[in-house]
Design an enzyme around this catalytic site. Sequence first.
Site, PDB file in Angstrom:
ATOM      1  N   ASP A   1      33.187  40.503  36.705  1.00  0.00           N
ATOM      2  CA  ASP A   1      31.730  40.684  36.619  1.00  0.00           C
ATOM      3  C   ASP A   1      31.262  40.670  35.164  1.00  0.00           C
ATOM      4  OD1 ASP A   1      32.678  43.139  35.842  1.00  0.00           O
ATOM      5  OD2 ASP A   1      31.417  44.320  37.188  1.00  0.00           O
ATOM      6  N   SER A   2      32.223  40.568  34.239  1.00  0.00           N
ATOM      7  CA  SER A   2      31.879  40.367  32.823  1.00  0.00           C
ATOM      8  C   SER A   2      31.061  39.087  32.652  1.00  0.00           C
ATOM      9  CB  SER A   2      33.153  40.301  31.972  1.00  0.00           C
ATOM     10  OG  SER A   2      34.077  39.390  32.534  1.00  0.00           O
TER      11      SER A   2
ATOM     12  N   ASP B   1      35.801  40.010  41.516  1.00  0.00           N
ATOM     13  CA  ASP B   1      35.450  41.350  41.057  1.00  0.00           C
ATOM     14  C   ASP B   1      34.208  41.818  41.823  1.00  0.00           C
ATOM     15  OD1 ASP B   1      35.725  43.526  39.420  1.00  0.00           O
ATOM     16  OD2 ASP B   1      35.028  42.533  37.591  1.00  0.00           O
TER      17      ASP B   1
ATOM     18  N   LYS C   1      38.808  42.926  43.329  1.00  0.00           N
ATOM     19  CA  LYS C   1      39.017  44.042  42.403  1.00  0.00           C
ATOM     20  C   LYS C   1      37.809  44.952  42.518  1.00  0.00           C
ATOM     21  CE  LYS C   1      38.470  43.756  37.724  1.00  0.00           C
ATOM     22  NZ  LYS C   1      37.447  44.806  37.471  1.00  0.00           N
TER      23      LYS C   1
ATOM     24  N   GLU D   1      36.143  48.734  40.786  1.00  0.00           N
ATOM     25  CA  GLU D   1      36.270  49.806  39.803  1.00  0.00           C
ATOM     26  C   GLU D   1      36.277  51.164  40.492  1.00  0.00           C
ATOM     27  OE1 GLU D   1      33.531  49.615  36.520  1.00  0.00           O
ATOM     28  OE2 GLU D   1      33.936  47.484  36.170  1.00  0.00           O
TER      29      GLU D   1
ATOM     30  N   GLU E   1      41.929  49.694  31.719  1.00  0.00           N
ATOM     31  CA  GLU E   1      41.103  49.163  30.622  1.00  0.00           C
ATOM     32  C   GLU E   1      40.793  50.245  29.597  1.00  0.00           C
ATOM     33  OE1 GLU E   1      37.579  46.908  31.671  1.00  0.00           O
ATOM     34  OE2 GLU E   1      36.918  46.858  29.578  1.00  0.00           O
TER      35      GLU E   1
HETATM   36  O1  KIV Z   1      34.950  41.839  34.500  1.00  0.00           O
HETATM   37  C1  KIV Z   1      35.998  41.619  33.896  1.00  0.00           C
HETATM   38  O2  KIV Z   1      36.130  40.602  33.207  1.00  0.00           O
HETATM   39  C2  KIV Z   1      37.075  42.593  34.014  1.00  0.00           C
HETATM   40  C3  KIV Z   1      38.335  42.409  33.265  1.00  0.00           C
HETATM   41  C4  KIV Z   1      38.248  42.088  31.867  1.00  0.00           C
HETATM   42  C5  KIV Z   1      39.415  43.326  33.608  1.00  0.00           C
HETATM   43  O3  KIV Z   1      36.943  43.513  34.756  1.00  0.00           O
END
Ligand code: KIV
Length: 272
Positions: free
Chosen positions: A49-50, A88, A118, A120, A187
């Site tokens: 989600d970055s 994510d 993934k 959080e 992280e």
């Molecule tokens: O959103 C993301 O890119 C991440 C990773 C860098 C672990 O969660």
Amino acid sequence: MYADNKVRRNTVRDITKLKGERPVVSLTAYTAPMAAQLDQYVDFLLVGDSLAMVLYGMESTIGVSLDTMIEHTKAVMRGAQKAMVILDMPFGSFEQSKEQAFENASRALRETGCAAVKLEGGAAMAETIQFLVERNVPVMAHIGLRPQAVHVMGGYRTQGKNQEERAQMIEDAFAIQKAGAFSVVLEGVAEPLAAEITEKLDITTIGIGASPDCDGQILVVEDMLGYFPSNAKFVKRYAEVGQAIDQAVKQYADDVKSRIFPAPEHTYHAKK
Ligand code: KIV
């Protein structure tokens, strides 16, 4: 250039059996061409989600929707043939209830063909993780610095620097493992905690700003390619792509203004 289904794609089992054998290699990817380029070098690709910040210029990861994550994951699946792909789960798509989490995670798997999600959270998400895993959704958890919790954490702070944080993270790690997650991202975790967690857990730890002793590493690909100016300690810049783009575009602008481009070799001519 893109997937023709002739190459066998890595599975969750391929990733988990690497623990103790060799470090897992992973990067983020958000687009088909980038995924195609990274594919032969990585074990898995995370559609993180970055992308909210890296691609869409948002201030945090909070504002990205599940629809956006799904479209980018479809693109990455088209680009990568061999790497396992993980989506994510964005903020607000899984926290409300385990049922909400299953509805959205199963949609992610169904619509994109990715192998896992993934999410959080640590002990607080254990019940949700178990609910997903029991319903055949493989889960990678994410503890330590959790960007989606930026507002409650009071900024992007390295975690595990005091005894209270260390105790919480160890509790989180064991809760996630018990719930059935196959892996966990650690992280922004101060040493030696990530190394300790890696040693204690049976599941695969993936570090970012954590420990060289994690079972694998991940970086945001634009960070390691030097796309943006940054001096983040945990990032090694393997290229200076931002500078290369800058130089190329400046040259193009100069060439257009001085009519050097297009040259005769770039110009179509009608047959005489
Ligand atoms: O959103 C993301 O890119 C991440 C990773 C860098 C672990 O969660």
